[in-house]
Design a protein around this motif. Structure first.
Motif, mmCIF file in Angstrom:
data_model
loop_
_atom_site.group_PDB
_atom_site.id
_atom_site.type_symbol
_atom_site.label_atom_id
_atom_site.label_comp_id
_atom_site.label_asym_id
_atom_site.label_seq_id
_atom_site.Cartn_x
_atom_site.Cartn_y
_atom_site.Cartn_z
ATOM 1 N N GLY A 1 39.802 45.751 49.128
ATOM 2 C CA GLY A 1 40.292 46.085 50.460
ATOM 3 C C GLY A 1 39.184 46.187 51.486
ATOM 4 N N ALA A 2 38.231 45.258 51.423
ATOM 5 C CA ALA A 2 37.026 45.349 52.247
ATOM 6 C C ALA A 2 37.087 44.463 53.491
ATOM 7 N N LEU A 3 36.356 44.866 54.494
ATOM 8 C CA LEU A 3 36.078 44.046 55.663
ATOM 9 C C LEU A 3 34.936 43.120 55.271
ATOM 10 N N LEU A 4 35.055 41.847 55.552
ATOM 11 C CA LEU A 4 34.037 40.876 55.148
ATOM 12 C C LEU A 4 33.315 40.341 56.375
ATOM 13 N N LEU A 5 32.007 40.558 56.427
ATOM 14 C CA LEU A 5 31.157 40.056 57.499
ATOM 15 C C LEU A 5 30.236 38.993 56.931
ATOM 16 N N ALA A 6 30.035 37.911 57.683
ATOM 17 C CA ALA A 6 29.097 36.868 57.287
ATOM 18 C C ALA A 6 28.114 36.666 58.432
ATOM 19 N N LEU A 7 26.842 36.807 58.138
ATOM 20 C CA LEU A 7 25.781 36.691 59.133
ATOM 21 C C LEU A 7 25.023 35.397 58.906
ATOM 22 N N GLY B 1 35.564 32.033 48.154
ATOM 23 C CA GLY B 1 34.353 32.312 47.400
ATOM 24 C C GLY B 1 34.440 33.665 46.720
ATOM 25 N N HIS B 2 33.436 33.944 45.931
ATOM 26 C CA HIS B 2 33.390 35.184 45.156
ATOM 27 C C HIS B 2 33.431 36.412 46.061
ATOM 28 N N HIS B 3 32.692 36.372 47.152
ATOM 29 C CA HIS B 3 32.653 37.516 48.062
ATOM 30 C C HIS B 3 34.016 37.764 48.708
ATOM 31 N N SER B 4 34.758 36.692 48.981
ATOM 32 C CA SER B 4 36.107 36.837 49.542
ATOM 33 C C SER B 4 37.066 37.422 48.497
ATOM 34 N N ASP B 5 36.937 36.961 47.256
ATOM 35 C CA ASP B 5 37.761 37.510 46.175
ATOM 36 C C ASP B 5 37.493 39.000 45.987
ATOM 37 N N ALA C 1 36.329 41.067 48.285
ATOM 38 C CA ALA C 1 36.845 41.786 49.457
ATOM 39 C C ALA C 1 38.345 42.030 49.313
ATOM 40 N N GLU C 2 39.061 41.028 48.800
ATOM 41 C CA GLU C 2 40.494 41.191 48.577
ATOM 42 C C GLU C 2 40.764 42.271 47.528
ATOM 43 N N GLU C 3 39.991 42.241 46.456
ATOM 44 C CA GLU C 3 40.172 43.203 45.364
ATOM 45 C C GLU C 3 39.910 44.644 45.804
ATOM 46 N N ALA D 1 41.255 40.307 56.961
ATOM 47 C CA ALA D 1 42.554 40.105 56.310
ATOM 48 C C ALA D 1 42.823 41.126 55.207
ATOM 49 N N TYR D 2 41.789 41.546 54.501
ATOM 50 C CA TYR D 2 41.981 42.422 53.343
ATOM 51 C C TYR D 2 41.576 43.869 53.628
ATOM 52 N N TRP D 3 41.061 44.130 54.808
ATOM 53 C CA TRP D 3 40.471 45.428 55.123
ATOM 54 C C TRP D 3 41.518 46.523 55.146
ATOM 55 N N GLN D 4 41.272 47.568 54.377
ATOM 56 C CA GLN D 4 42.117 48.764 54.400
ATOM 57 C C GLN D 4 41.527 49.701 55.443
ATOM 58 N N HIS D 5 41.890 49.428 56.677
ATOM 59 C CA HIS D 5 41.353 50.122 57.835
ATOM 60 C C HIS D 5 41.757 51.581 57.821
ATOM 61 N N PRO D 6 40.981 52.537 58.130
ATOM 62 C CA PRO D 6 39.592 52.505 58.545
ATOM 63 C C PRO D 6 38.622 52.867 57.430
ATOM 64 N N ASP D 7 39.140 53.161 56.239
ATOM 65 C CA ASP D 7 38.280 53.688 55.174
ATOM 66 C C ASP D 7 37.807 52.650 54.166
ATOM 67 N N GLY D 8 38.241 51.407 54.300
ATOM 68 C CA GLY D 8 37.839 50.385 53.339
ATOM 69 C C GLY D 8 36.361 50.063 53.448
ATOM 70 N N PRO D 9 35.774 49.547 52.374
ATOM 71 C CA PRO D 9 34.347 49.208 52.408
ATOM 72 C C PRO D 9 34.088 47.989 53.292
ATOM 73 N N VAL D 10 32.830 47.767 53.605
ATOM 74 C CA VAL D 10 32.404 46.612 54.393
ATOM 75 C C VAL D 10 31.437 45.804 53.531
ATOM 76 N N PHE D 11 31.747 44.525 53.340
ATOM 77 C CA PHE D 11 30.882 43.632 52.568
ATOM 78 C C PHE D 11 30.164 42.706 53.534
ATOM 79 N N LEU D 12 28.858 42.572 53.366
ATOM 80 C CA LEU D 12 28.041 41.699 54.202
ATOM 81 C C LEU D 12 27.604 40.497 53.391
#
Length: 141
Positions: free
Chosen positions: A123-129, A113-117, A119-121, A86-97
């Motif tokens: 522009g990151a792609l958020l992955l949860a494993l 959660g904090h990690h989602s906040d 990611a929004e701040e 939702a927040y990813w600035q494709h294709p150069d945004g960071p990726v948070f795991l």
């Protein structure tokens, strides 16, 4: 320390030692239940306001080696993950795991959660494993 203080503290220390595992499991379960309840309330609020937060969440599976250190062992297991773009600035945004802890992952884990906040701040792609011993990622070993 006087004898009376020691007499009062000794039973408390003994109880703490005996029941600490049960108490910690209860605290962990209560915290997880509270987190899920908060996430469900947020999801309901977003849905009522005509946002579609789950639209951005995708579930996937990756085939993992059962033993990463033994090349002779070719056994694998499926490990679940969720992606929130939702927040990813494709294709150069960071990726948070976000690596799941001692419990199953659900879609809400990449929505709040904090990690989602963060990611929004950023522009990151958020992955949860999901942890390999919890939820649907329990390996056959």
């Amino acid at each position: 320390m006087n004898f009376l203080t020691l007499r009062c503290l000794l039973p408390l220390l003994l109880l703490n030692f005996v029941y600490s595992g049960q108490i910690l499991r209860m605290i962990k379960r209560r915290a997880r239940d509270n987190q899920l309840q908060k996430n469900k309330q947020l999801l309901l609020k977003l849905t009522v306001s005509l946002h579609q937060p789950l639209h951005h969440v995708k579930e996937g599976w990756i085939v993992q080696p059962l033993d990463h250190f033994n090349q002779q062992n070719s056994n694998t297991f499926p490990q679940r993950f969720f992606v929130n773009e939702a927040y990813w600035q494709h294709p150069d945004g960071p990726v948070f795991l976000y690596i799941g802890g001692e419990g199953p992952l659900v879609e809400y884990d990449v929505l709040t959660g904090h990690h989602s906040d963060m990611a929004e701040e950023h522009g990151a792609l958020l992955l949860a494993l999901e942890h390999r011993f919890y939820g649907d990622s329990i390996n056959p070993d």
